[in-house]
Design a protein around this motif. Sequence first.
Motif, PDB file in Angstrom:
ATOM      1  N   GLY A 287      -8.421 -24.663  30.963  1.00  9.99           N
ATOM      2  CA  GLY A 287      -8.722 -24.148  32.290  1.00  9.99           C
ATOM      3  C   GLY A 287      -8.988 -25.224  33.313  1.00  9.99           C
ATOM      4  N   GLY A 288      -9.427 -26.413  32.868  1.00 11.06           N
ATOM      5  CA  GLY A 288      -9.715 -27.472  33.822  1.00 11.06           C
ATOM      6  C   GLY A 288      -8.470 -28.119  34.385  1.00 11.06           C
ATOM      7  N   SER A 289      -7.498 -28.413  33.514  1.00 12.69           N
ATOM      8  CA  SER A 289      -6.288 -29.104  33.960  1.00 12.69           C
ATOM      9  C   SER A 289      -5.096 -28.184  34.133  1.00 12.69           C
ATOM     10  CB  SER A 289      -5.927 -30.201  32.955  1.00 12.69           C
ATOM     11  OG  SER A 289      -5.602 -29.628  31.693  1.00 12.69           O
ATOM     12  N   GLY A 290      -5.172 -26.976  33.556  1.00 15.15           N
ATOM     13  CA  GLY A 290      -4.047 -26.063  33.629  1.00 15.15           C
ATOM     14  C   GLY A 290      -2.966 -26.329  32.603  1.00 15.15           C
ATOM     15  N   THR A 291      -3.146 -27.303  31.705  1.00 14.70           N
ATOM     16  CA  THR A 291      -2.124 -27.607  30.704  1.00 14.70           C
ATOM     17  C   THR A 291      -2.125 -26.555  29.608  1.00 14.70           C
ATOM     18  OG1 THR A 291      -3.673 -29.024  29.501  1.00 14.70           O
ATOM     19  CG2 THR A 291      -2.235 -30.080  31.122  1.00 14.70           C
ATOM     20  N   VAL A 292      -0.950 -26.320  29.055  1.00 18.72           N
ATOM     21  CA  VAL A 292      -0.763 -25.347  27.976  1.00 18.72           C
ATOM     22  C   VAL A 292      -0.132 -26.081  26.801  1.00 18.72           C
ATOM     23  CG1 VAL A 292       0.291 -23.161  27.285  1.00 18.72           C
ATOM     24  CG2 VAL A 292      -0.431 -23.505  29.658  1.00 18.72           C
ATOM     25  N   GLY A 293      -0.669 -25.900  25.628  1.00 24.88           N
ATOM     26  CA  GLY A 293      -0.126 -26.541  24.434  1.00 24.88           C
ATOM     27  C   GLY A 293      -0.055 -25.565  23.281  1.00 24.88           C
ATOM     28  N   LEU A 294       0.678 -25.937  22.233  1.00 25.63           N
ATOM     29  CA  LEU A 294       0.779 -25.140  21.025  1.00 25.63           C
ATOM     30  C   LEU A 294      -0.237 -25.628  20.005  1.00 25.63           C
ATOM     31  CD1 LEU A 294       4.654 -24.798  20.585  1.00 25.63           C
ATOM     32  CD2 LEU A 294       3.054 -23.104  21.476  1.00 25.63           C
ATOM     33  N   VAL A 295      -0.933 -24.692  19.384  1.00 24.42           N
ATOM     34  CA  VAL A 295      -1.897 -25.002  18.341  1.00 24.42           C
ATOM     35  C   VAL A 295      -1.635 -24.094  17.153  1.00 24.42           C
ATOM     36  CG1 VAL A 295      -3.704 -25.848  19.904  1.00 24.42           C
ATOM     37  CG2 VAL A 295      -3.584 -23.411  19.370  1.00 24.42           C
ATOM     38  N   ARG A 296      -2.261 -24.405  16.037  1.00 26.67           N
ATOM     39  CA  ARG A 296      -2.128 -23.563  14.845  1.00 26.67           C
ATOM     40  C   ARG A 296      -3.440 -23.578  14.083  1.00 26.67           C
ATOM     41  NH1 ARG A 296       1.788 -27.279  10.927  1.00 26.67           N
ATOM     42  NH2 ARG A 296       0.575 -29.203  11.082  1.00 26.67           N
ATOM     43  N   ARG A 297      -3.670 -22.476  13.385  1.00 28.87           N
ATOM     44  CA  ARG A 297      -4.895 -22.340  12.591  1.00 28.87           C
ATOM     45  C   ARG A 297      -4.503 -21.950  11.174  1.00 28.87           C
ATOM     46  NH1 ARG A 297     -10.341 -18.808  13.824  1.00 28.87           N
ATOM     47  NH2 ARG A 297     -10.929 -18.420  11.678  1.00 28.87           N
ATOM     48  N   PRO A 298      -5.029 -22.619  10.151  1.00 22.57           N
ATOM     49  CA  PRO A 298      -4.631 -22.277   8.777  1.00 22.57           C
ATOM     50  C   PRO A 298      -5.116 -20.888   8.383  1.00 22.57           C
ATOM     51  CG  PRO A 298      -6.427 -23.888   8.775  1.00 22.57           C
ATOM     52  CD  PRO A 298      -5.992 -23.741  10.197  1.00 22.57           C
ATOM     53  N   LEU A 299      -4.202 -20.118   7.806  1.00 21.79           N
ATOM     54  CA  LEU A 299      -4.547 -18.806   7.248  1.00 21.79           C
ATOM     55  C   LEU A 299      -4.742 -18.899   5.737  1.00 21.79           C
ATOM     56  CD1 LEU A 299      -2.057 -16.487   9.198  1.00 21.79           C
ATOM     57  CD2 LEU A 299      -4.470 -16.908   9.689  1.00 21.79           C
ATOM     58  N   PHE A 300      -3.736 -19.448   5.040  1.00 22.58           N
ATOM     59  CA  PHE A 300      -3.787 -19.561   3.575  1.00 22.58           C
ATOM     60  C   PHE A 300      -3.282 -20.946   3.192  1.00 22.58           C
ATOM     61  CE2 PHE A 300      -2.625 -15.174   4.742  1.00 22.58           C
ATOM     62  CZ  PHE A 300      -3.811 -14.548   4.400  1.00 22.58           C
ATOM     63  N   ALA A 301      -4.117 -21.690   2.493  1.00 23.54           N
ATOM     64  CA  ALA A 301      -3.780 -23.060   2.129  1.00 23.54           C
ATOM     65  C   ALA A 301      -2.733 -23.081   1.021  1.00 23.54           C
ATOM     66  CB  ALA A 301      -5.032 -23.808   1.684  1.00 23.54           C
ATOM     67  N   ALA A 302      -2.002 -24.175   0.934  1.00 18.03           N
ATOM     68  CA  ALA A 302      -1.053 -24.351  -0.162  1.00 18.03           C
ATOM     69  C   ALA A 302      -1.787 -24.230  -1.492  1.00 18.03           C
ATOM     70  CB  ALA A 302      -0.373 -25.718  -0.048  1.00 18.03           C
ATOM     71  N   GLY A 303      -1.176 -23.506  -2.427  1.00 12.98           N
ATOM     72  CA  GLY A 303      -1.801 -23.264  -3.721  1.00 12.98           C
ATOM     73  C   GLY A 303      -2.483 -21.920  -3.838  1.00 12.98           C
ATOM     74  N   LEU A 396      10.419 -18.847  21.161  1.00 14.45           N
ATOM     75  CA  LEU A 396       9.030 -18.676  21.598  1.00 14.45           C
ATOM     76  C   LEU A 396       8.366 -20.024  21.850  1.00 14.45           C
ATOM     77  CD1 LEU A 396       7.904 -15.856  19.125  1.00 14.45           C
ATOM     78  CD2 LEU A 396       8.224 -15.616  21.592  1.00 14.45           C
ATOM     79  N   ALA A 397       8.606 -20.969  20.948  1.00 14.72           N
ATOM     80  CA  ALA A 397       7.962 -22.279  21.084  1.00 14.72           C
ATOM     81  C   ALA A 397       8.492 -23.037  22.294  1.00 14.72           C
ATOM     82  CB  ALA A 397       8.167 -23.099  19.813  1.00 14.72           C
ATOM     83  N   SER A 398       9.814 -23.078  22.434  1.00 11.54           N
ATOM     84  CA  SER A 398      10.394 -23.842  23.539  1.00 11.54           C
ATOM     85  C   SER A 398      10.151 -23.178  24.887  1.00 11.54           C
ATOM     86  CB  SER A 398      11.900 -24.027  23.320  1.00 11.54           C
ATOM     87  OG  SER A 398      12.553 -22.758  23.283  1.00 11.54           O
ATOM     88  N   GLY A 399       9.954 -21.855  24.889  1.00  9.37           N
ATOM     89  CA  GLY A 399       9.751 -21.144  26.149  1.00  9.37           C
ATOM     90  C   GLY A 399       8.316 -21.112  26.631  1.00  9.37           C
ATOM     91  N   THR A 400       7.373 -21.624  25.837  1.00 12.22           N
ATOM     92  CA  THR A 400       5.977 -21.643  26.276  1.00 12.22           C
ATOM     93  C   THR A 400       5.804 -22.667  27.391  1.00 12.22           C
ATOM     94  OG1 THR A 400       5.213 -21.017  24.065  1.00 12.22           O
ATOM     95  CG2 THR A 400       3.601 -22.016  25.541  1.00 12.22           C
ATOM     96  N   PRO A 401       5.259 -22.266  28.541  1.00 10.52           N
ATOM     97  CA  PRO A 401       5.110 -23.227  29.648  1.00 10.52           C
ATOM     98  C   PRO A 401       4.150 -24.344  29.268  1.00 10.52           C
ATOM     99  CG  PRO A 401       3.893 -21.228  30.118  1.00 10.52           C
ATOM    100  CD  PRO A 401       4.705 -20.950  28.880  1.00 10.52           C
TER     101      PRO A 401
END
Length: 658
Positions: A287-303, A396-401
């Motif tokens: 909100g401060g700079s207005g930048t938008v980035g892609l992030v991810r959160r782990p749901l299920f770890a390998a194994g 979806l990824a490439s179209g995110t501003p």
Amino acid sequence: MHVQQRSSAVKSRHVGRIGGWGTVQSNNGPNARAADLRAALRVADQLTAGPGARDTEGATNAEYEDGNSGRAIPPVGHRVAALAAALPAAGTGAGPTPGAWRSAWQDVLAEERARLSRAGLGWVLTRLAAGVFPALDLLEVGCERLRLTRLAYAPAATGPEVIRLAESAWTEPAPASGVLPPERAARLFLLAGGAGHATAGLGEALHKSLAAFVRGAHRDDAAGPLLLAVRATGWQPLERAAEAVREESGALLCLRLPAGWPTAPDDLVAALPLRTTVWLAAARVDGGSGTVGLVRRPLFAAGTRADDHHAGPMVHVPVTAPPPGAAGAAGDGSVAAVVTAGPEEPPSRWQALRVDRLELPPGSRSTLRYELRGRHRVELHHDGPHESEPTPWAVLASGTPRRLSQPRPVDLMVAVEIAGPQVDGGTAVEERLQEAAAVVDAVSEAVGAEDTLHVGLLGYRDHDPLHRAGEHEPVVHRFGMATAPDAVRGLAAWRPCPLRHDFATGLEHVPHELAAWRHLWRPGSHRVLLVVGSRPPHPRTRPPQVLRRGAAVRICPDRLDWHADLAAARHYDGLACVAVVDEPVWMEDLAGEPHLAHWAADAWGAFGTEGRFTAGHDPRLIAAAVVAPALCLPPDGAPIRLVVADGTAGEWQQAVAG
């Protein structure tokens, strides 16, 4: 007992057909006769749906006479007569006694328990998932069918591809087709080990047919080893044939499973561990700079492992819909994408497992619940409407501003608790006022243009304990709506008020006060209530006794219902709530006063729905929570389709560039 009787009655009808086999009496004494009884019971169990029916809710919850929940017992009473007609005693014509049937059924269950084995399956599947085995061929031997399946991983896949190589009924390959009766019940009776040596050469025919089936479908130069699964534990002719073929083919393992035939080997494949981590992809808006980035959160770890018969791991993820000024058209919805990727892979290499379109109001918060099931399926549990989203992940990824701009007007109402202890000279209150001023400055800097931000101020204090309803006004300061510099100067002029209550203050008057400011909200503005305080509001009614035992919490003398007033402002005015809290010591003492602390935490959770921060937090981060929903797209910008990350920053990982 109703389930038992129904199952037994059906079993009687099927076993009664055994009478059509001709005379199946044994000429080899009591041992052969007992084998016939066990074979008849195995056939009846298979014809009445087999082990698949034992897992149904009705059967599982029933209690049976033999103590084996979920397993039918042999027929008793009048049903014995039907079975006796099918299996006459050798030379006498007298049928087996009820005790003989019960004893035979106990033998069937005991033999199955003793011979069932899945030993080594986890080791084999782990090596397959780790890439030690490039593939695995699975040979399943059932009471009626044969199947050969190949398990192999495609590049970047988190789960294996199940490739069916061959499948056949026992009546198809020679020489078994020449010795097995065409009638199903008679054929099953022989395969279950009944009728003694009534059919010569059965074992040799089964062995040759199974060996030919394996040779035709599993090449010696196959990429991976062979795993044998006998889905006919206790059916001795089939077990003997499978064991002989195992020795000849060099199969890595031989599993022994209950009689049954699933449409696919999901019960075995489900135990495969995840090869790579599964993530939820989202957008993050600064909100401060207005930048938008892609992030991810782990749901299920390998194994991680799951199966189709038990609830797999469940993960709860809080998310936010894209802000109103950055969301797509009304019908586009918000998109939640579950992806698989390595720890250092950029978004362009993430592989989508499932992509769902959610109907979420712009800027609203929601919780997504994901569950891992067998075959590495990830299921979404969401209370609102959702459907599959056809847009590929790469689009979806490439179209995110990458940046938002043109903020909507922001109407910010700042409420500050100005009551505090006098022993420190009013330092606590002064620090709150300074923190509120710092956040106002940071919000002003984030939105840019001075006329974009309007600020209103409310200063509230404690109720006087000696006054009745309407005799004492907790809200003592009202200022605005004004520009940010004027609001900062107004805060600097306020002075502390005395602390009159340890556990609550007049905060409940702030939501009630908002109704009088409604005419000052600008059309289309983003409206935010920012509370900077310490103690929770007074309750409207007498709190529970368990709470009153820990502290003398007074009710509001004016009987204001802050829950209802705050809910009305959020519903009708679209009010967002952010809180900055310097918690009193007793709120941190969960062991000493847990009920009191939880009661206060719930209140602050409502006033900090869109963001709750501790005192001393970076004002730029607080300003980002205030301003982010007000940011808009640039004139030529694409909307944000992905859900926006919510929760603490440490739970989400920034995407690697590339």
